[in-house]
Design a protein around this motif. Sequence first.
Motif, mmCIF file in Angstrom:
data_model
loop_
_atom_site.group_PDB
_atom_site.id
_atom_site.type_symbol
_atom_site.label_atom_id
_atom_site.label_comp_id
_atom_site.label_asym_id
_atom_site.label_seq_id
_atom_site.Cartn_x
_atom_site.Cartn_y
_atom_site.Cartn_z
ATOM 1 N N VAL A 84 -5.448 1.587 1.870
ATOM 2 C CA VAL A 84 -5.971 1.837 0.611
ATOM 3 C C VAL A 84 -7.028 2.485 0.640
ATOM 4 O O VAL A 84 -7.485 3.030 -0.215
ATOM 5 C CB VAL A 84 -5.769 0.287 0.273
ATOM 6 N N HIS A 85 -7.928 2.187 1.944
ATOM 7 C CA HIS A 85 -9.250 2.969 1.956
ATOM 8 C C HIS A 85 -8.965 4.566 1.966
ATOM 9 O O HIS A 85 -9.768 5.214 1.144
ATOM 10 C CB HIS A 85 -9.782 2.542 3.346
ATOM 11 N N HIS B 273 -5.069 -2.096 4.404
ATOM 12 C CA HIS B 273 -6.559 -1.834 4.257
ATOM 13 C C HIS B 273 -6.915 -0.395 4.633
ATOM 14 O O HIS B 273 -7.557 0.302 3.609
ATOM 15 C CB HIS B 273 -7.418 -2.614 4.748
ATOM 16 N N ALA C 99 0.703 -1.272 0.082
ATOM 17 C CA ALA C 99 -0.173 -0.072 0.277
ATOM 18 C C ALA C 99 1.026 1.157 -0.044
ATOM 19 O O ALA C 99 0.591 2.389 -0.510
ATOM 20 C CB ALA C 99 -0.890 0.025 1.304
ATOM 21 N N SER D 75 -8.189 5.734 -1.331
ATOM 22 C CA SER D 75 -9.617 5.418 -2.250
ATOM 23 C C SER D 75 -10.342 6.843 -2.355
ATOM 24 O O SER D 75 -10.773 7.278 -3.216
ATOM 25 C CB SER D 75 -10.419 4.299 -1.990
ATOM 26 N N GLU E 198 -14.566 2.147 0.528
ATOM 27 C CA GLU E 198 -14.525 0.773 1.039
ATOM 28 C C GLU E 198 -14.697 -0.103 -0.037
ATOM 29 O O GLU E 198 -13.802 -1.042 -0.127
ATOM 30 C CB GLU E 198 -15.506 0.520 2.167
ATOM 31 N N ALA F 238 -11.287 0.043 -2.231
ATOM 32 C CA ALA F 238 -10.266 -0.317 -1.322
ATOM 33 C C ALA F 238 -10.437 -1.905 -1.489
ATOM 34 O O ALA F 238 -9.251 -2.468 -1.553
ATOM 35 C CB ALA F 238 -10.118 0.054 0.179
#
Length: 173
Positions: free
Chosen positions: A96-97, A93, A40, A100, A141, A144
């Motif tokens: 990446v969220h 996560h 990430a 996003s 979400e 991601a």
Amino acid sequence: MRHRRWGADRAGRPSTAEKDRLRRCRGIAASLDLPVPFDAVELIAAAAEQRGRPIELMPIPWTPGVPCGLLVSADLADYIAYAADTSPLHRQHILVHELSHLLCGHDGTLSTELTPHLADELVHRVLGRTIYTEPQEQEAELLASLIIQRAVWDLPGQPPDPFLGPAPRRRRP
């Protein structure tokens, strides 16, 4: 009692808006040149370079009741604060969220009480929520999840992702 999915009609079918959001997120996820192996931090660095705008990562200790990730857009850079004391998978996560949100073009406001280390005049947009009921949170979400799904499905020897189709060629490490 049966609950309806967010954005679905009474019969449980996705709404036009939900279909459009899914189509848009699939397109964004499929267009990304994901690092191999997936990381990430490397993806965020590539996104910053492509956007021509720095994205600074700020590890913070997580406190219950506080979002585990927060995106602050300031005049000269974007800042992603993330819980550093969580599992590596969860940390990926979170990062990446928050990325996003940027990839989707989301916008929001913030009181600088949450970011005392940044000057008041710098902070003008933020995204960071803990409840996934807002459309922007759901979209971030979803994106991601699609990005991470692509990172897993695109491993050597894996069949192509049935939802995203064949991925574009990935760059060599």
